[in-house]
Design a protein around this motif. Structure first.
Motif, PDB file in Angstrom:
ATOM      1  N   ARG A  93      40.879  27.205  66.141  1.00  0.00           N
ATOM      2  CA  ARG A  93      40.006  27.083  64.979  1.00  0.00           C
ATOM      3  C   ARG A  93      40.418  25.912  64.096  1.00  0.00           C
ATOM      4  O   ARG A  93      41.598  25.658  63.899  1.00  0.00           O
ATOM      5  CB  ARG A  93      40.014  28.366  64.152  1.00  0.00           C
ATOM      6  CG  ARG A  93      39.429  29.563  64.876  1.00  0.00           C
ATOM      7  CD  ARG A  93      39.438  30.799  63.990  1.00  0.00           C
ATOM      8  NE  ARG A  93      38.816  31.934  64.656  1.00  0.00           N
ATOM      9  CZ  ARG A  93      38.624  33.131  64.098  1.00  0.00           C
ATOM     10  NH1 ARG A  93      39.030  33.328  62.833  1.00  0.00           N
ATOM     11  NH2 ARG A  93      38.045  34.101  64.767  1.00  0.00           N
ATOM     12  N   LEU A  94      39.398  25.243  63.553  1.00  0.00           N
ATOM     13  CA  LEU A  94      39.599  24.279  62.472  1.00  0.00           C
ATOM     14  C   LEU A  94      39.125  24.924  61.184  1.00  0.00           C
ATOM     15  O   LEU A  94      38.022  25.480  61.123  1.00  0.00           O
ATOM     16  CB  LEU A  94      38.785  23.008  62.718  1.00  0.00           C
ATOM     17  CG  LEU A  94      39.289  22.022  63.759  1.00  0.00           C
ATOM     18  CD1 LEU A  94      38.322  20.841  63.850  1.00  0.00           C
ATOM     19  CD2 LEU A  94      40.683  21.529  63.414  1.00  0.00           C
ATOM     20  N   ARG A  95      39.957  24.852  60.149  1.00  0.00           N
ATOM     21  CA  ARG A  95      39.621  25.451  58.865  1.00  0.00           C
ATOM     22  C   ARG A  95      39.548  24.368  57.799  1.00  0.00           C
ATOM     23  O   ARG A  95      40.435  23.526  57.701  1.00  0.00           O
ATOM     24  CB  ARG A  95      40.669  26.490  58.456  1.00  0.00           C
ATOM     25  CG  ARG A  95      40.811  27.650  59.431  1.00  0.00           C
ATOM     26  CD  ARG A  95      41.830  28.667  58.928  1.00  0.00           C
ATOM     27  NE  ARG A  95      42.023  29.750  59.887  1.00  0.00           N
ATOM     28  CZ  ARG A  95      41.255  30.833  59.957  1.00  0.00           C
ATOM     29  NH1 ARG A  95      40.236  30.959  59.099  1.00  0.00           N
ATOM     30  NH2 ARG A  95      41.496  31.769  60.842  1.00  0.00           N
ATOM     31  N   GLY A  96      38.485  24.413  57.008  1.00  0.00           N
ATOM     32  CA  GLY A  96      38.348  23.466  55.910  1.00  0.00           C
ATOM     33  C   GLY A  96      36.977  23.561  55.285  1.00  0.00           C
ATOM     34  O   GLY A  96      35.998  23.934  55.943  1.00  0.00           O
ATOM     35  N   CYS A  97      36.894  23.234  54.019  1.00  0.00           N
ATOM     36  CA  CYS A  97      35.622  23.285  53.288  1.00  0.00           C
ATOM     37  C   CYS A  97      34.659  22.234  53.852  1.00  0.00           C
ATOM     38  O   CYS A  97      34.898  21.033  53.721  1.00  0.00           O
ATOM     39  CB  CYS A  97      35.845  23.017  51.805  1.00  0.00           C
ATOM     40  SG  CYS A  97      36.924  24.207  50.994  1.00  0.00           S
ATOM     41  N   GLY A  98      33.595  22.700  54.481  1.00  0.00           N
ATOM     42  CA  GLY A  98      32.600  21.776  55.022  1.00  0.00           C
ATOM     43  C   GLY A  98      32.894  21.286  56.422  1.00  0.00           C
ATOM     44  O   GLY A  98      32.185  20.415  56.930  1.00  0.00           O
ATOM     45  N   VAL A  99      33.893  21.854  57.096  1.00  0.00           N
ATOM     46  CA  VAL A  99      34.237  21.368  58.435  1.00  0.00           C
ATOM     47  C   VAL A  99      33.099  21.614  59.425  1.00  0.00           C
ATOM     48  O   VAL A  99      32.868  20.805  60.329  1.00  0.00           O
ATOM     49  CB  VAL A  99      35.560  21.992  58.929  1.00  0.00           C
ATOM     50  CG1 VAL A  99      35.433  23.486  59.182  1.00  0.00           C
ATOM     51  CG2 VAL A  99      36.064  21.276  60.162  1.00  0.00           C
ATOM     52  N   GLY A 100      32.382  22.723  59.243  1.00  0.00           N
ATOM     53  CA  GLY A 100      31.234  22.977  60.102  1.00  0.00           C
ATOM     54  C   GLY A 100      29.943  22.479  59.509  1.00  0.00           C
ATOM     55  O   GLY A 100      29.023  22.096  60.245  1.00  0.00           O
TER      56      GLY A 100
END
Length: 363
Positions: A93-100
């Motif tokens: 998983r990649l986690r971050g505000c707006g990553v998706g």
């Protein structure tokens, strides 16, 4: 359509890395320039000739002049800050505000640009990283693109939503409601109408009056202190529905409801601050069939077909065929807990490119 299959692991990881890189460049709506410049530089490195229009859209044309297939991924995010956004890797998983929403969408757009630069299309294609898709941006980037460029069909690329296919657009109208009153001291001026109290009542009436449209009071501001009767308060209200006629009718009811039960000494100003057009493809639209076939060609199952709110809305409003597709799976979009899964990118980005190749052949 040939069976393209999913991407290899190295390519998948490269797209994920691009998503993380882009996500860490702040791009709130109306402030997308830094991320746009990063995209422009990457497109130039691929040997394309990208331009930045007056709105901030980054656009590159391949395949010559004429009506083009527009591949659009929005640059902006709902998060307002201009500080760098940290992205972390947690297993797959990649986690971050707006990553998706929508760094991964833009990364997939760059993957398509790379493939098209190496194997040019037969017909015109526009690579477009657009501004102003989120919130009160209200699709200003893609609408400006459609004003400036002849477009025969449009694909809106989002990071989330690999298991769905957007075949139509949800209409929306947004209001700012400003309430003003005399204000005063909470004790010595008790009984004086408060702008905050009136605004809260107006918001509650709007929720009822707007049905069956979906009504959301997205923001409430006002007042100065706990012991002060508020002189000013504001609401931001969003109305949405699949049928634009339902939105229009709900808007009229909401406008009336906001002005009801207004105490003496109170002023209420209601302004439309945004509109999103709605619409849908015709039932036998070839682009939709091509999108279904592209999914099958790379091993994805049948998508949930629905209406959504993406850059494709602007095309639907002009009777231009359009679909919205997602690149991976994830959760918590529009929150600080947002994440996307890396492995599904292999199928999502492959399906995107398969659709682009098929649409290019279809003309």
């Amino acid at each position: 359509m040939l069976d393209h299959g999913p991407l290899d692991q190295a390519t998948t990881e490269r797209i994920a890395a691009d998503a993380a890189w882009l996500c860490e460049i702040p791009a709130p709506t109306f402030h997308e320039a830094a991320r746009g410049e990063a995209v422009r530089e990457r497109l130039a490195d691929l040997g394309l000739a990208p331009t930045v229009d007056a709105l901030g859209n980054v656009v590159a044309r391949l395949g010559g002049e004429g009506p083009a297939l527009a591949l659009c991924a929005h640059l902006d995010t709902v998060f307002p800050g201009l500080d760098p956004v940290p992205v972390t890797r947690d297993g797959d998983r990649l986690r971050g505000c707006g990553v998706g929403d929508n760094a991964l969408g833009v990364a997939a757009l760059l993957h398509c640009a790379d493939a098209l630069a190496r194997h040019p299309p037969r017909s015109p294609i526009l690579i477009a990283a657009t501004v102003g898709e989120e919130g009160l941006g209200d699709l200003r980037g893609v609408m400006g693109l459609l004003d400036a460029e002849p477009v025969r069909a449009l694909v809106a690329i989002e990071g989330h939503g690999i298991d769905s296919l957007a075949i139509g657009g949800i209409a929306a109208v947004r209001y700012e409601v400003v309430v003003r009153g005399p204000g005063g001291h909470s004790w010595s001026d008790r009984g004086t109408p408060s702008a905050v109290h009136v605004a809260l009542g107006a918001g509650a009436r709007a929720l009822e009056a707007g049905r069956p449209a979906a009504v959301n009071v997205g923001r409430v501001d006002g007042g100065t202190a706990v012991n002060a009767i508020a002189e000013r308060a504001t609401l931001l209200i969003d109305l949405r529905h699949e049928d634009p006629r339902v939105v229009d009718a709900a808007a009229h009811r909401v406008e009336r409801a906001l002005q009801e039960d207004r105490p003496a000494g109170i002023e209420i100003d209601v302004s439309v601050v945004g509109r999103r057009p709605g619409g849908a493809n015709r039932p036998d639209e070839p682009l939709v069939e091509l999108a279904r076939a592209a999914r099958s060609a790379v091993g994805l199952g049948r998508a949930e077909e629905h209406l959504s709110s993406t850059d494709a809305n602007a095309a639907h409003a002009r009777a231009i065929p359009a679909v919205g597709i997602g690149i991976s799976r994830g959760e918590h979009a529009h929150t600080e807990a947002e994440w996307i899964a890396v492995p599904p990118i292999a199928h999502g980005a492959a399906a995107l490119l398969a659709l682009v190749r098929a649409a290019d052949e279809h003309g």
